[in-house]
Design an enzyme around this catalytic site. Structure first.
Site, short mmCIF file in Angstrom:
data_model
loop_
_atom_site.label_atom_id
_atom_site.label_comp_id
_atom_site.label_asym_id
_atom_site.label_seq_id
_atom_site.Cartn_x
_atom_site.Cartn_y
_atom_site.Cartn_z
N LYS A 1 -45.53 40.19 52.20
CA LYS A 1 -45.07 40.04 52.69
C LYS A 1 -43.50 40.96 52.83
O LYS A 1 -43.12 41.31 51.86
CB LYS A 1 -44.56 38.41 52.83
CG LYS A 1 -45.85 37.50 53.47
CD LYS A 1 -45.68 37.10 54.70
CE LYS A 1 -47.64 36.07 54.99
NZ LYS A 1 -47.24 35.07 54.91
N ARG B 1 -53.58 33.33 49.50
CA ARG B 1 -54.65 34.66 50.00
C ARG B 1 -53.72 35.61 49.82
O ARG B 1 -52.55 36.13 49.22
CB ARG B 1 -53.72 34.12 51.28
CG ARG B 1 -54.41 34.31 52.45
CD ARG B 1 -53.99 33.93 53.75
NE ARG B 1 -54.68 35.24 55.27
CZ ARG B 1 -54.38 36.09 55.58
NH1 ARG B 1 -53.59 36.25 54.92
NH2 ARG B 1 -55.04 36.08 56.66
#
Length: 336
Positions: free
Chosen positions: A276, A311
């Site tokens: 991210k 994840r």
């Protein structure tokens, strides 16, 4: 004024006799932080918890697709989109994607999360037909592999589940397509509810919250109750605070710091932080492919707070880090 209770998670030994197990796993807590909407946070002994809250925090979570959740599970990301922020431009033909999926499983993934629509900031939605054309052949080619379909649309979920997917992972938290919740409930499908403020095209324009930790908790609580009302038992509901979806860097860090609060929902926690943007900014890694070390560091911080599913893009590196993390935690109790 409502009280929200965040367990202060520990795993060191010896474990006190009065400790409560966290979600039935190896971690435990003797104290909690009590959060209120006025901004106050107080430390309390777990013995002061209301009985129903203590029971929800400590109850063992049901297995996911037969996999016990008393140890962290790795959900591998398998994008079949041409414009993913992390791996756009790769060969996403169904045959190549299926090969990549089997490689990820061989590297140590517990299940695959297959997505055919990019939800990176600024991305636009695509038609259900296009999304099905991308995902359904890949799901079918991976027959026998535990698969989650990453979609906001009932038609896509239905096609994927007919092809072999067994979990629905909705980044909109069941707000994008009003019939997806009914579809999952009617078919008894495990569902991951993720929090997102706004849609991918606009979610990073100006995200704001009164209290991001409590606001996200309230949303997830509401959506879990909605699924229960439709007949899906809570033991088939997974929650995800949605790191990076309609959040600033400060919002992301507040959610990560307070992650254990979400155990109060009585559901497994899925944490998706891999590659991210905030990891790139803090870790000084502009290119997503260079963010594996930071991604693993944040994933392990989440596991320390009891997150049951992580994840990830980098399965082999994450599996190795997790093996070493567990070995150090167990110390002399680890197999020689």
């Amino acid at each position: 004024m409502r009280d929200y209770f965040r367990p202060l998670v520990r795993s060191d030994l010896p474990r006190p006799d009065d400790a409560l197990p966290l979600a039935g796993g190896p971690r435990w807590f003797t104290h909690v932080a009590r959060h209120r909407r006025d901004g106050s946070v107080a430390r309390l002994p777990a013995s002061d918890l209301p009985e129903d809250v203590a029971a929800r925090l400590s109850a063992r979570r049901a297995p996911l697709l037969g996999m016990p959740l008393d140890e962290p599970r790795i959900m591998a990301i398998l994008n079949v989109t041409p414009d993913s922020f992390s791996d756009g431009g790769m060969d996403h033909s169904s045959a190549e994607a299926a090969l990549r999926g089997r490689r990820l499983m061989a590297q140590g993934a517990d299940l695959l999360d297959i997505g055919g629509e990019s939800t990176r900031p600024g991305s636009e939605t695509i038609s259900p037909g296009e999304e099905i054309a991308r995902t359904e052949p890949v799901v079918r080619a991976l027959a026998g592999v535990p698969i989650s379909i990453d979609t906001r649309k009932m038609q896509v979920a239905r096609a994927a589940c007919r092809a072999g997917a067994a979990v629905v992972n909705d980044v909109s938290g069941l707000t994008h397509d009003p019939v997806l919740a009914d579809f999952c409930a009617e078919n008894g499908l495990p569902v991951c509810i993720m929090h997102s403020q706004g849609d991918p095209q606009t979610m990073q324009d100006d995200p704001h919250y009164e209290n991001v930790l409590l606001d996200v908790y309230d949303f997830l609580e509401t959506q879990a109750a909605m699924l229960e009302e439709r007949g899906l038992p809570r033991d088939k509901i997974i929650v995800d605070p949605g790191i990076g979806f309609g959040k600033t860097q400060a919002h992301n860090l507040a959610l990560l710091h307070g992650l254990s609060l979400f155990h109060g929902l009585g559901c497994p926690i899925l944490l998706g932080v891999s590659r991210k943007g905030f990891i790139g900014r803090i870790g000084e890694a502009p290119e997503p492919r260079d963010r594996a070390p930071g991604s693993i560091a944040v994933a392990l911080a989440g596991i320390a707070q009891g997150a049951q599913i992580i994840r990830v893009h980098d399965v082999a590196a994450t599996r190795q880090a997790l093996a070493l993390w567990n070995a150090v935690e167990q110390g002399d109790n680890h197999d020689a």
